[in-house]
Design a protein around this motif. Structure first.
Motif, PDB file in Angstrom:
ATOM      1  N   LEU A   1       8.993  -7.632   1.613  1.00  0.00           N
ATOM      2  CA  LEU A   1       7.621  -8.120   1.750  1.00  0.00           C
ATOM      3  C   LEU A   1       6.937  -7.450   2.931  1.00  0.00           C
ATOM      4  CD1 LEU A   1       8.088 -11.993   1.325  1.00  0.00           C
ATOM      5  CD2 LEU A   1       7.404 -10.337  -0.417  1.00  0.00           C
ATOM      6  N   THR A   2       5.611  -7.356   2.848  1.00  0.00           N
ATOM      7  CA  THR A   2       4.844  -6.937   4.022  1.00  0.00           C
ATOM      8  C   THR A   2       4.720  -8.152   4.943  1.00  0.00           C
ATOM      9  OG1 THR A   2       2.691  -7.553   3.125  1.00  0.00           O
ATOM     10  CG2 THR A   2       3.488  -5.303   2.625  1.00  0.00           C
ATOM     11  N   ILE A   3       4.288  -7.911   6.167  1.00  0.00           N
ATOM     12  CA  ILE A   3       4.092  -9.034   7.089  1.00  0.00           C
ATOM     13  C   ILE A   3       3.071 -10.011   6.504  1.00  0.00           C
ATOM     14  CG2 ILE A   3       3.264  -9.713   9.372  1.00  0.00           C
ATOM     15  CD1 ILE A   3       4.324  -7.008  10.413  1.00  0.00           C
ATOM     16  N   ALA A   4       1.979  -9.501   5.959  1.00  0.00           N
ATOM     17  CA  ALA A   4       0.938 -10.365   5.389  1.00  0.00           C
ATOM     18  C   ALA A   4       1.488 -11.188   4.231  1.00  0.00           C
ATOM     19  CB  ALA A   4      -0.254  -9.531   4.938  1.00  0.00           C
ATOM     20  N   GLU A   5       2.260 -10.572   3.345  1.00  0.00           N
ATOM     21  CA  GLU A   5       2.842 -11.312   2.214  1.00  0.00           C
ATOM     22  C   GLU A   5       3.767 -12.418   2.718  1.00  0.00           C
ATOM     23  OE1 GLU A   5       2.936  -7.726  -1.113  1.00  0.00           O
ATOM     24  OE2 GLU A   5       4.651  -7.995   0.240  1.00  0.00           O
ATOM     25  N   HIS A   6       4.586 -12.085   3.688  1.00  0.00           N
ATOM     26  CA  HIS A   6       5.514 -13.063   4.269  1.00  0.00           C
ATOM     27  C   HIS A   6       4.746 -14.238   4.878  1.00  0.00           C
ATOM     28  CE1 HIS A   6       8.922 -14.653   6.534  1.00  0.00           C
ATOM     29  NE2 HIS A   6       8.167 -14.604   7.614  1.00  0.00           N
ATOM     30  N   LEU A   7       3.700 -13.938   5.655  1.00  0.00           N
ATOM     31  CA  LEU A   7       2.938 -15.009   6.296  1.00  0.00           C
ATOM     32  C   LEU A   7       2.164 -15.851   5.290  1.00  0.00           C
ATOM     33  CD1 LEU A   7       1.735 -13.170   9.505  1.00  0.00           C
ATOM     34  CD2 LEU A   7       3.492 -14.947   9.322  1.00  0.00           C
TER      35      LEU A   7
ATOM     36  N   ARG B   1      -2.236  -6.109  12.843  1.00  0.00           N
ATOM     37  CA  ARG B   1      -3.419  -5.923  11.990  1.00  0.00           C
ATOM     38  C   ARG B   1      -3.295  -4.594  11.270  1.00  0.00           C
ATOM     39  NH1 ARG B   1      -5.222  -6.267  17.261  1.00  0.00           N
ATOM     40  NH2 ARG B   1      -6.331  -8.173  16.824  1.00  0.00           N
ATOM     41  N   GLY B   2      -4.227  -4.328  10.392  1.00  0.00           N
ATOM     42  CA  GLY B   2      -4.278  -3.050   9.688  1.00  0.00           C
ATOM     43  C   GLY B   2      -3.049  -2.789   8.842  1.00  0.00           C
ATOM     44  N   ALA B   3      -2.617  -1.533   8.830  1.00  0.00           N
ATOM     45  CA  ALA B   3      -1.489  -1.118   8.000  1.00  0.00           C
ATOM     46  C   ALA B   3      -0.196  -1.841   8.386  1.00  0.00           C
ATOM     47  CB  ALA B   3      -1.288   0.399   8.078  1.00  0.00           C
TER      48      ALA B   3
ATOM     49  N   THR C   1       2.974  -2.272   5.629  1.00  0.00           N
ATOM     50  CA  THR C   1       4.331  -1.940   6.060  1.00  0.00           C
ATOM     51  C   THR C   1       5.282  -3.055   5.656  1.00  0.00           C
ATOM     52  OG1 THR C   1       3.401  -0.766   7.960  1.00  0.00           O
ATOM     53  CG2 THR C   1       5.753  -1.258   8.028  1.00  0.00           C
ATOM     54  N   TYR C   2       6.338  -2.684   4.960  1.00  0.00           N
ATOM     55  CA  TYR C   2       7.333  -3.667   4.562  1.00  0.00           C
ATOM     56  C   TYR C   2       8.152  -4.083   5.779  1.00  0.00           C
ATOM     57  CZ  TYR C   2       6.099  -2.772  -0.238  1.00  0.00           C
ATOM     58  OH  TYR C   2       5.401  -2.669  -1.404  1.00  0.00           O
ATOM     59  N   LEU C   3       8.541  -5.344   5.814  1.00  0.00           N
ATOM     60  CA  LEU C   3       9.293  -5.862   6.949  1.00  0.00           C
ATOM     61  C   LEU C   3      10.577  -5.072   7.195  1.00  0.00           C
ATOM     62  CD1 LEU C   3       8.607  -9.608   6.301  1.00  0.00           C
ATOM     63  CD2 LEU C   3       8.094  -8.403   8.428  1.00  0.00           C
ATOM     64  N   GLY C   4      11.168  -4.551   6.142  1.00  0.00           N
ATOM     65  CA  GLY C   4      12.372  -3.742   6.290  1.00  0.00           C
ATOM     66  C   GLY C   4      12.131  -2.434   7.013  1.00  0.00           C
ATOM     67  N   ARG C   5      10.877  -2.026   7.131  1.00  0.00           N
ATOM     68  CA  ARG C   5      10.527  -0.771   7.804  1.00  0.00           C
ATOM     69  C   ARG C   5       9.739  -0.988   9.087  1.00  0.00           C
ATOM     70  NH1 ARG C   5      10.608   4.085   4.371  1.00  0.00           N
ATOM     71  NH2 ARG C   5      11.659   3.488   2.465  1.00  0.00           N
ATOM     72  N   CYS C   6       9.527  -2.232   9.461  1.00  0.00           N
ATOM     73  CA  CYS C   6       8.778  -2.545  10.681  1.00  0.00           C
ATOM     74  C   CYS C   6       9.617  -2.255  11.914  1.00  0.00           C
ATOM     75  CB  CYS C   6       8.398  -4.028  10.697  1.00  0.00           C
ATOM     76  SG  CYS C   6       7.060  -4.452   9.590  1.00  0.00           S
TER      77      CYS C   6
ATOM     78  N   GLY D   1      11.064  -3.243  15.696  1.00  0.00           N
ATOM     79  CA  GLY D   1      11.591  -4.500  16.216  1.00  0.00           C
ATOM     80  C   GLY D   1      10.495  -5.383  16.788  1.00  0.00           C
ATOM     81  N   GLY D   2       9.531  -4.775  17.469  1.00  0.00           N
ATOM     82  CA  GLY D   2       8.422  -5.542  18.038  1.00  0.00           C
ATOM     83  C   GLY D   2       7.534  -6.165  16.973  1.00  0.00           C
ATOM     84  N   GLN D   3       7.315  -5.432  15.871  1.00  0.00           N
ATOM     85  CA  GLN D   3       6.521  -5.993  14.771  1.00  0.00           C
ATOM     86  C   GLN D   3       7.256  -7.161  14.124  1.00  0.00           C
ATOM     87  OE1 GLN D   3       6.163  -2.230  12.713  1.00  0.00           O
ATOM     88  NE2 GLN D   3       3.964  -2.123  13.165  1.00  0.00           N
ATOM     89  N   ARG D   4       8.561  -7.025  13.933  1.00  0.00           N
ATOM     90  CA  ARG D   4       9.349  -8.126  13.358  1.00  0.00           C
ATOM     91  C   ARG D   4       9.338  -9.331  14.297  1.00  0.00           C
ATOM     92  NH1 ARG D   4      12.808  -3.923  12.322  1.00  0.00           N
ATOM     93  NH2 ARG D   4      14.324  -4.669  13.854  1.00  0.00           N
ATOM     94  N   ARG D   5       9.446  -9.079  15.602  1.00  0.00           N
ATOM     95  CA  ARG D   5       9.444 -10.163  16.593  1.00  0.00           C
ATOM     96  C   ARG D   5       8.156 -10.961  16.484  1.00  0.00           C
ATOM     97  NH1 ARG D   5      12.351 -13.670  19.261  1.00  0.00           N
ATOM     98  NH2 ARG D   5      11.783 -14.036  17.326  1.00  0.00           N
TER      99      ARG D   5
END
Length: 186
Positions: free
Chosen positions: A80-86, A117-119, A124-129, A131-135
């Protein structure tokens, strides 16, 4: 623990309502274990003692209901992307009576408040984010429900200094609005 090893002993802590409290200490000192007890999410060993909320002893279930908890480990679905997850978690954690658009807007506001925000947010899929983006995705997920207490285990790990300030600024803003925030920090 079952091995007889004691993780925390004779801990006494009082946290001011509507404040931002940091738990500091060396690795292995028990900060995360203390946060797990406070949140009602202790997963191993036995504990004794009392945890009170607003002066009344609270069970682990009551603590889990009262607190938003951002764990140290980011356990996020890589597909999932961050947006989809949220958006998914917004539908789970926010009142069912809220229209879908309102819940989704809340999810995106939480992400943007943490600098997502943005891309990075939408493509961006969570699997490719990073560490800071995942945090920050983990923290945004925890903040969706806007509970009275926020317990965040290392919310700035993996973040550059400017982003860490943004995250802590957001948590401080929540505290000024009456939310009690406790963070484990290094």
């Amino acid at each position: 623990l079952g091995t007889g090893r004691v993780i925390l002993d004779q801990v006494s802590l009082e946290v001011a309502a509507g404040g931002l409290t940091g738990l500091l200490g060396p690795s292995g000192a028990g900060k995360s274990s203390l946060l797990a007890v406070l949140s009602g999410r202790r997963t191993s060993g036995e504990s004794s003692g009392l945890v009170a909320l607003d002066g009344a002893v609270a069970t682990p279930a009551q603590r889990r209901f009262a607190a938003s908890f951002a764990p140290q480990d980011d356990i996020l679905p890589p597909q999932l992307t961050i947006a989809e997850h949220l958006r998914f978690h917004a539908r789970l954690r926010l009142p069912a009576r809220w229209p879908k658009a309102r819940a989704c807007a809340r999810a995106l506001r939480e992400a943007e408040a943490l600098g997502l925000r943005g891309a990075a947010l939408h493509a961006t899929y969570l699997g490719r984010c990073s560490g800071g983006q995942r945090r920050r995705a983990t923290l945004a997920t925890a903040l969706l429900a806007r509970r009275r207490f926020v317990l965040a285990d290392e919310p700035t790990t993996g973040l550059d200094a400017a982003t860490a300030l943004k995250v802590m600024g957001h948590l401080a803003t929540l505290a000024t609005r009456g939310v009690t925030v406790v963070c484990v920090l290094h």
